[in-house]
Design a protein around this motif. Structure first.
Motif, PDB file in Angstrom:
ATOM      1  N   UNK A 117       8.400  78.181  36.672  1.00 16.78           N
ATOM      2  CA  UNK A 117       8.193  76.816  36.168  1.00 16.78           C
ATOM      3  C   UNK A 117       9.510  76.042  36.167  1.00 16.78           C
ATOM      4  N   UNK A 118      10.612  76.720  35.861  1.00 17.48           N
ATOM      5  CA  UNK A 118      11.921  76.061  35.875  1.00 17.48           C
ATOM      6  C   UNK A 118      12.243  75.527  37.263  1.00 17.48           C
ATOM      7  N   UNK A 119      12.024  76.363  38.289  1.00 17.06           N
ATOM      8  CA  UNK A 119      12.282  75.951  39.670  1.00 17.06           C
ATOM      9  C   UNK A 119      11.387  74.776  40.069  1.00 17.06           C
ATOM     10  N   UNK A 120      10.119  74.838  39.668  1.00 18.29           N
ATOM     11  CA  UNK A 120       9.186  73.768  40.000  1.00 18.29           C
ATOM     12  C   UNK A 120       9.621  72.453  39.362  1.00 18.29           C
ATOM     13  N   UNK A 121       9.997  72.481  38.095  1.00 16.30           N
ATOM     14  CA  UNK A 121      10.382  71.260  37.401  1.00 16.30           C
ATOM     15  C   UNK A 121      11.672  70.666  37.975  1.00 16.30           C
ATOM     16  N   UNK A 122      12.628  71.524  38.336  1.00 12.38           N
ATOM     17  CA  UNK A 122      13.868  71.022  38.944  1.00 12.38           C
ATOM     18  C   UNK A 122      13.587  70.374  40.293  1.00 12.38           C
ATOM     19  N   UNK A 123      12.676  70.969  41.071  1.00 19.34           N
ATOM     20  CA  UNK A 123      12.297  70.382  42.362  1.00 19.34           C
ATOM     21  C   UNK A 123      11.617  69.024  42.165  1.00 19.34           C
ATOM     22  N   UNK A 124      10.736  68.933  41.166  1.00 22.18           N
ATOM     23  CA  UNK A 124      10.054  67.670  40.882  1.00 22.18           C
ATOM     24  C   UNK A 124      11.056  66.608  40.444  1.00 22.18           C
ATOM     25  N   UNK A 125      12.030  66.989  39.623  1.00 19.06           N
ATOM     26  CA  UNK A 125      13.041  66.041  39.163  1.00 19.06           C
ATOM     27  C   UNK A 125      13.900  65.540  40.316  1.00 19.06           C
ATOM     28  N   UNK A 126      14.274  66.446  41.227  1.00 20.96           N
ATOM     29  CA  UNK A 126      15.066  66.028  42.381  1.00 20.96           C
ATOM     30  C   UNK A 126      14.326  65.007  43.227  1.00 20.96           C
ATOM     31  N   UNK A 127      13.046  65.272  43.492  1.00 17.76           N
ATOM     32  CA  UNK A 127      12.228  64.347  44.272  1.00 17.76           C
ATOM     33  C   UNK A 127      12.051  63.018  43.527  1.00 17.76           C
ATOM     34  N   UNK A 128      11.766  63.093  42.238  1.00 24.55           N
ATOM     35  CA  UNK A 128      11.527  61.880  41.448  1.00 24.55           C
ATOM     36  C   UNK A 128      12.759  60.993  41.402  1.00 24.55           C
ATOM     37  N   UNK A 129      13.891  61.569  41.030  1.00 20.07           N
ATOM     38  CA  UNK A 129      15.105  60.760  40.923  1.00 20.07           C
ATOM     39  C   UNK A 129      15.650  60.350  42.286  1.00 20.07           C
ATOM     40  N   UNK A 130      15.368  61.147  43.320  1.00 22.81           N
ATOM     41  CA  UNK A 130      15.776  60.752  44.667  1.00 22.81           C
ATOM     42  C   UNK A 130      15.059  59.504  45.128  1.00 22.81           C
ATOM     43  N   UNK A 131      13.782  59.349  44.723  1.00 24.77           N
ATOM     44  CA  UNK A 131      13.029  58.165  45.100  1.00 24.77           C
ATOM     45  C   UNK A 131      13.261  56.981  44.188  1.00 24.77           C
ATOM     46  N   UNK A 132      13.901  57.215  43.042  1.00 21.82           N
ATOM     47  CA  UNK A 132      14.112  56.128  42.075  1.00 21.82           C
ATOM     48  C   UNK A 132      15.006  55.037  42.640  1.00 21.82           C
ATOM     49  N   UNK A 133      15.976  55.420  43.487  1.00 22.22           N
ATOM     50  CA  UNK A 133      16.889  54.420  44.038  1.00 22.22           C
ATOM     51  C   UNK A 133      16.124  53.363  44.837  1.00 22.22           C
ATOM     52  N   UNK A 134      15.125  53.798  45.606  1.00 18.44           N
ATOM     53  CA  UNK A 134      14.354  52.862  46.417  1.00 18.44           C
ATOM     54  C   UNK A 134      13.568  51.897  45.524  1.00 18.44           C
ATOM     55  N   UNK A 135      12.953  52.433  44.469  1.00 16.15           N
ATOM     56  CA  UNK A 135      12.158  51.603  43.565  1.00 16.15           C
ATOM     57  C   UNK A 135      13.061  50.656  42.775  1.00 16.15           C
ATOM     58  N   UNK A 136      14.244  51.130  42.401  1.00 12.58           N
ATOM     59  CA  UNK A 136      15.178  50.298  41.646  1.00 12.58           C
ATOM     60  C   UNK A 136      15.623  49.088  42.459  1.00 12.58           C
ATOM     61  N   UNK A 137      15.851  49.302  43.751  1.00 16.64           N
ATOM     62  CA  UNK A 137      16.244  48.181  44.610  1.00 16.64           C
ATOM     63  C   UNK A 137      15.178  47.091  44.620  1.00 16.64           C
ATOM     64  N   UNK A 138      13.913  47.490  44.604  1.00 15.55           N
ATOM     65  CA  UNK A 138      12.814  46.523  44.560  1.00 15.55           C
ATOM     66  C   UNK A 138      12.819  45.780  43.231  1.00 15.55           C
ATOM     67  N   UNK A 139      13.007  46.509  42.141  1.00 21.34           N
ATOM     68  CA  UNK A 139      12.987  45.900  40.805  1.00 21.34           C
ATOM     69  C   UNK A 139      14.134  44.911  40.611  1.00 21.34           C
ATOM     70  N   UNK A 140      15.308  45.218  41.168  1.00 20.86           N
ATOM     71  CA  UNK A 140      16.486  44.366  40.971  1.00 20.86           C
ATOM     72  C   UNK A 140      16.344  43.004  41.651  1.00 20.86           C
ATOM     73  N   UNK A 141      15.357  42.858  42.499  1.00 20.82           N
ATOM     74  CA  UNK A 141      15.113  41.551  43.108  1.00 20.82           C
ATOM     75  C   UNK A 141      14.496  40.569  42.110  1.00 20.82           C
ATOM     76  N   UNK A 142      13.936  41.115  41.022  1.00 17.45           N
ATOM     77  CA  UNK A 142      13.257  40.251  40.065  1.00 17.45           C
ATOM     78  C   UNK A 142      13.777  40.342  38.643  1.00 17.45           C
ATOM     79  N   UNK A 143      14.820  41.162  38.400  1.00 18.31           N
ATOM     80  CA  UNK A 143      15.348  41.300  37.043  1.00 18.31           C
ATOM     81  C   UNK A 143      16.796  41.752  37.118  1.00 18.31           C
ATOM     82  N   UNK A 144      17.579  41.433  36.091  1.00 21.88           N
ATOM     83  CA  UNK A 144      18.999  41.786  36.061  1.00 21.88           C
ATOM     84  C   UNK A 144      19.184  43.272  35.722  1.00 21.88           C
ATOM     85  N   UNK A 145      20.354  43.864  36.088  1.00 23.89           N
ATOM     86  CA  UNK A 145      20.544  45.312  35.945  1.00 23.89           C
ATOM     87  C   UNK A 145      20.388  45.840  34.521  1.00 23.89           C
TER      88      UNK A 145
END
Length: 304
Positions: free
Chosen positions: A9-37
């Motif tokens: 379960x530890x390995x699974x959760x770390x893998x999920x976190x890596x994928x989740x936070x790796x994709x956060x940068x893309x979503x954040x770029x979209x959000x910053x077009x409509x709101x301040x940092x």
């Protein structure tokens, strides 16, 4: 405080976190077009805190199994500040003056910062040659993946303070993981919730002081903020809390090697960005580093 227990379960959760936070940068770029940092940070943390509070209340709103001491409550406040509020704000400010590559390498450096701290402060997290070599190899893979842009200069007058801010954010993540692991027996959902509530109480006033009243974002931006609050903030904060409390901060820091890798792969898949020629070598080094540093955990996993 028990020694780290690294399970499947530890390995699974770390893998999920890596994928989740790796994709956060893309979503954040979209959000910053409509709101301040700063309001983006406050919004996602606030949304995540409200959601986790509802879940925590439904599950009984328990936190400590025994009455906490003043020192424990103080430590809890420090963790709440260092686990998301302060690093979010440091990164929001620092990334205005540094390259994205430098920010990525800074986050990968969390693993190297956690390793010596855990050796002295966390039982069962001894610093060995094999583990140190594995983390260094993994870090080298991240540097190769990001390439020369990690050390290029932007020419900005505040570039040096910006780099210090990014490295300070990495130190915040490292220290908060160590302190979180050292807390006495605590409910995981309760801990994840309280940490987000503390972070919200910090980021919202700071955003108000720095950027003024929040802008009125469009519906699309609000939906993106809600997504950021739900997945990479609320859900990921719970998984991070679970992994640190059970498997330890050193194991949790392996997530920081995955984030740049997933960011590149998702950018190529979703945005048709070109894959760097160094991707294969970087992946080999990162996986080799993880395997070498966690050889004992791998062996125990298959012996269960």
């Amino acid at each position: 405080m028990q020694t780290p227990d690294i399970t499947g379960r530890s390995w699974l959760f770390v893998a999920i976190l890596g994928l989740t936070w790796g994709g956060t940068f893309l979503v954040t770029e979209v959000a910053l077009k409509g709101i301040t940092p700063f309001w983006l940070a406050a919004g996602r943390i606030g949304f995540g805190a409200v959601l986790m509070t509802a879940i925590w209340t439904f599950t009984g709103a328990k936190l400590f199994s025994a009455p906490p001491t003043t020192g424990t409550l103080t430590t809890l406040g420090v963790i709440g500040a260092l686990s998301s509020a302060v690093p979010f704000m440091l990164l929001a400010w620092g990334q205005q003056y540094v390259t994205g590559g430098f920010a990525g390498v800074s986050m990968a450096a969390v693993a190297l910062m956690v390793l010596p701290l855990a050796h002295f402060l966390v039982p069962g997290e001894r610093l060995t040659r094999r583990k140190s070599l594995g983390f260094l190899i993994g870090f080298a893979g991240v540097v190769i993946l990001i390439g020369a842009q990690a050390f290029e200069s932007t020419g900005a007058s505040l570039e040096t303070p910006g780099r210090i801010a990014c490295l300070s954010a990495a130190m915040c993540y490292g220290f908060s993981s160590i302190l979180m692991r050292r807390l006495p027996a605590v409910d995981t959902i309760g801990l994840a919730t309280v940490l987000l509530l503390i972070a919200a109480c910090i980021t919202i006033p700071v955003a108000l002081m720095v950027e003024g009243p929040p802008p009125l974002p469009e519906t699309d931006t609000l939906l993106v903020i809600a997504f950021l609050g739900l997945i990479p903030t609320a859900a990921a904060n719970f998984l991070r809390t679970y992994v640190v409390r059970t498997a330890g901060p050193v194991f949790m820091s392996l997530t920081n090697y995955q984030v740049p890798l997933w960011s590149v792969l998702l950018g190529a898949w979703l945005l048709n960005e070109p894959l760097p020629a160094s991707l294969l070598w970087a992946m080999v080094l990162i996986l080799a580093g993880v395997g070498l540093s966690q050889y004992g955990a791998f062996r125990r996993l298959f012996e269960r």
